[in-house]
Design an enzyme around this catalytic site. Structure first.
Site, PDB file in Angstrom:
ATOM      1  N   GLU A 182      -9.800   2.696  -5.321  1.00 47.78           N
ATOM      2  CA  GLU A 182      -9.500   4.073  -4.920  1.00 47.78           C
ATOM      3  C   GLU A 182      -8.342   4.681  -5.716  1.00 47.78           C
ATOM      4  O   GLU A 182      -7.273   4.955  -5.171  1.00 47.78           O
ATOM      5  CB  GLU A 182      -9.197   4.113  -3.411  1.00 47.78           C
ATOM      6  CG  GLU A 182     -10.389   3.636  -2.589  1.00 47.78           C
ATOM      7  CD  GLU A 182     -10.134   3.598  -1.090  1.00 47.78           C
ATOM      8  OE1 GLU A 182     -11.043   3.967  -0.329  1.00 47.78           O
ATOM      9  OE2 GLU A 182      -9.035   3.186  -0.659  1.00 47.78           O
ATOM     10  N   HIS A 224      -2.745   3.337  -4.485  1.00 53.12           N
ATOM     11  CA  HIS A 224      -2.163   2.793  -3.248  1.00 53.12           C
ATOM     12  C   HIS A 224      -0.741   2.255  -3.468  1.00 53.12           C
ATOM     13  O   HIS A 224      -0.383   1.204  -2.949  1.00 53.12           O
ATOM     14  CB  HIS A 224      -3.075   1.694  -2.681  1.00 53.12           C
ATOM     15  CG  HIS A 224      -4.347   2.233  -2.098  1.00 53.12           C
ATOM     16  ND1 HIS A 224      -4.383   2.972  -0.941  1.00 53.12           N
ATOM     17  CD2 HIS A 224      -5.635   2.158  -2.537  1.00 53.12           C
ATOM     18  CE1 HIS A 224      -5.655   3.321  -0.681  1.00 53.12           C
ATOM     19  NE2 HIS A 224      -6.420   2.852  -1.632  1.00 53.12           N
ATOM     20  N   ASP A 237       0.867  -1.192   0.000  1.00 53.38           N
ATOM     21  CA  ASP A 237       0.000   0.000   0.000  1.00 53.38           C
ATOM     22  C   ASP A 237       0.898   1.235   0.000  1.00 53.38           C
ATOM     23  O   ASP A 237       2.116   1.124  -0.091  1.00 53.38           O
ATOM     24  CB  ASP A 237      -0.971  -0.023   1.196  1.00 53.38           C
ATOM     25  CG  ASP A 237      -2.313   0.601   0.817  1.00 53.38           C
ATOM     26  OD1 ASP A 237      -2.327   1.793   0.478  1.00 53.38           O
ATOM     27  OD2 ASP A 237      -3.329  -0.111   0.841  1.00 53.38           O
TER      28      ASP A 237
HETATM   29  C1  ACM Z   1     -10.976  -0.800   0.151  1.00 59.45           C
HETATM   30  O1  ACM Z   1     -11.547  -0.847   1.236  1.00 59.45           O
HETATM   31  N1  ACM Z   1     -10.309   0.293  -0.196  1.00 59.45           N
HETATM   32  C2  ACM Z   1     -11.010  -1.917  -0.769  1.00 59.45           C
END
Ligand code: ACM
Length: 545
Positions: free
Chosen positions: A316, A254, A183
């Site tokens: 995201e 991420h 991440d």
């Molecule tokens: C997530 O909770 N961003 C997959």
């Protein structure tokens, strides 16, 4: 209240499909008790001898099939269903038959639950009577995917805790451990070809405390990673407990940690490993070099993880940098794409082709639907059920993990002393409620629902004690939801859960007490979303969690 078709006085969890017991006889394990297993059940035999042998202090030595009191076997012809088992105990002995080796393992897990709760200790205390009640149980899971995700990127968990977590999944008859390995705030898996991913990207200078703005920090570096040998050990340990380990490398968002190690992966040059929680603009470039890099990463990853499914994240991803990027815009033109959503979809498709050619299946968060789903993709639906519904209707397999019932980082009560409360309220009964199959799906579409998953994001979980607090006993409620067919009634479940907590006590699990946190669970001075008067909550959706 729906009637419980199979009341279970033995507090088995998850509740088995069919159980009869007449309260008679049963079997008492003694130093003379012998166990046997056919070839296919040898793995469970060793597990039983080691685990129950230690807990009971009995030798549980291997005997011949004729003189063994506990007999394990695999019989695919027994009509028990995928992962199903039959367990029959009478005064003569205990017989466990599995449809396949996993079924035998689940049958023995049930047998352990039938013993006094001290069967979950590591050592015999002396004086216990190891009595098993007379029962006849026929059981099989409703879903083939019974998963839990552990985010070891935001806060690393050492291998020891991951192994313990696998044991606790197995105790609950769960069968998938999804490891979120990368991440913005850290890269946690050794990739030999790109050593800086662990030399550099597995460390950050400090970590945000809580989720308030402006952010405050702990002034202390955090880091850690799993070596390839650690991974092999974890995968083998999980396999012996019939748990598949599914790796996730999250792209193209991420990815700040990876970009920090190799700035050419990004759109903006050098950036630090993330120290704050949230969703950030810095994403991967979509150049040939970046694709090559990640194909190489996934090639090393699939050597380590035999799992059919490989998770590529996809969640995201703000598209601002691609809007401003010459190479991204060039790619859009070259490939005849409509926009940046289609560009992300194109990027995921490249990985889908790559994984499919290698006999694997791509798994991604539901954002991979935007701009078009890659042909081989399986979708993990987290932003509600909509993504799962859309994917199932399009003929893709789905795993349901909607925040409202599945996000174990979410707060467990409205009490002001819940540690770093984020998300919506998610009590044990909220996890227990709801069906993994969305009500809107037809029977045909519903066949695409492989099962369900709970997710533990670890922004605010920096050690195993906090992990236990967030995971248990909500995981126990989830386990029943994905294992047991038929109606569920929390009023019927709760007394069994209370008994089960004694098993978790014996296993040393520091679950959240049903009546609220103990003082040492609280985190005074740390605030979650929007909790501190005068301070703004973070803007982001989940990852602000
Ligand atoms: C997530 O909770 N961003 C997959």
């Amino acid at each position: 209240m729906p009637e419980n078709p199979h009341p279970d006085p033995l507090s088995l969890l998850p509740r088995p499909r069919e159980l009869t017991t007449d309260g008679s006889g049963g079997l008492t394990l003694t130093s003379a008790t012998r166990v046997s297993a056919d070839h296919a059940a040898q793995g469970t035999l060793s597990w039983l001898q080691r685990e129950l042998g230690a807990a009971t202090g009995l030798p549980l030595a291997t005997g011949d099939e004729e003189d063994a009191q506990i007999r394990l076997s695999v019989d695919p012809g027994a009509g028990l269903g995928r992962e199903g088992y039959r367990l029959i105990i009478d005064s003569e002995g205990a017989i466990v038959v599995g449809n396949e080796p996993a079924g035998v393992f689940y049958g023995v897990q049930t047998l352990r639950q039938l013993l006094p709760t001290d069967a979950y200790r590591t050592t015999a205390l002396g004086g216990a009577e190891w009595r098993l009640p007379a029962v006849s149980i026929t059981d099989a899971p409703r879903f083939q995917w019974r998963g839990a995700m552990l985010d070891i990127a935001r806060h690393f968990q050492p291998k020891r805790e991951i192994l313990r977590f696998i044991d606790l999944l197995a105790l609950h008859k769960l069968n998938v451990l999804h490891l979120h390995l990368t991440d913005d705030q850290g890269w946690r898996v050794e990739i030999r070809r790109y050593p800086k991913l662990t030399e550099v990207a597995s460390w950050r200078t400090e970590s945000q405390l809580g989720a308030t703005k402006p952010a405050t920090f702990d002034n202390r570096p955090h880091g850690g990673f799993l070596t390839q040998d650690d991974i092999r050990e974890i995968v083998a340990y999980a396999d012996a407990r019939h748990v598949a380990v599914v790796p996730e490398i999250d792209v193209p968002g991420h990815s700040q940690a990876a970009i920090h190690a190799y700035p050419e992966l990004g759109e903006v040059g050098e950036i630090p490993v993330g120290t704050q929680w949230g969703v950030f603009e810095e994403i991967l470039a979509v150049t040939d070099n970046v694709l090559e890099f990640y194909k190489n990463v996934f090639d090393e990853l699939i050597e380590l993880f035999p799992s059919t499914y490989v998770h590529v994240g996809g969640d995201e991803v703000p598209k601002t940098q691609w809007k401003n990027s010459a190479s991204a815009q060039q790619r859009i033109r070259d490939e005849g794409l409509a926009d940046e959503d289609e560009l992300q979809s194109w990027f995921i498709r490249q990985l889908d082709d790559h994984l499919t050619q290698r006999g694997r299946r791509l798994l991604g968060w539901d954002e991979i639907l935007e701009g078009g789903l890659a042909p081989g993709a399986t979708v993990m639906s987290w932003r509600g059920e909509e993504g799962g519904i859309a994917a199932a209707r399009a003929g893709h397999d789905v795993i349901m993990a909607p925040t409202a019932t599945s996000y174990l980082d979410y707060k467990q009560s409205e009490r002001p002393d819940e540690p770093v409360p984020v998300g919506t309220l998610l009590r044990v009964e909220d996890v227990y409620a709801g069906d993994p199959v969305p009500a809107d799906l037809t029977e045909e579409e519903a066949r695409h629902v492989l099962g369900g998953q709970v997710n533990l994001w670890s922004e605010h979980i920096d050690n195993a004690r906090r992990l236990d607090y967030m995971v248990f006993p909500r995981l126990t409620a989830f386990a029943e939801k994905v294992w047991t067919e038929g109606d569920r009634d929390f009023a019927e479940f709760e007394p069994r859960l209370r008994h089960h907590l004694r098993r978790l006590d014996a296993a040393g699990v520091e679950y959240r007490p049903l009546d609220g946190p103990r003082p040492w669970h609280t985190r005074p001075g740390l605030y979650g979303w929007g909790y501190q008067p005068g301070q703004e909550a973070p803007e982001q959706g989940h990852a602000g969690a």
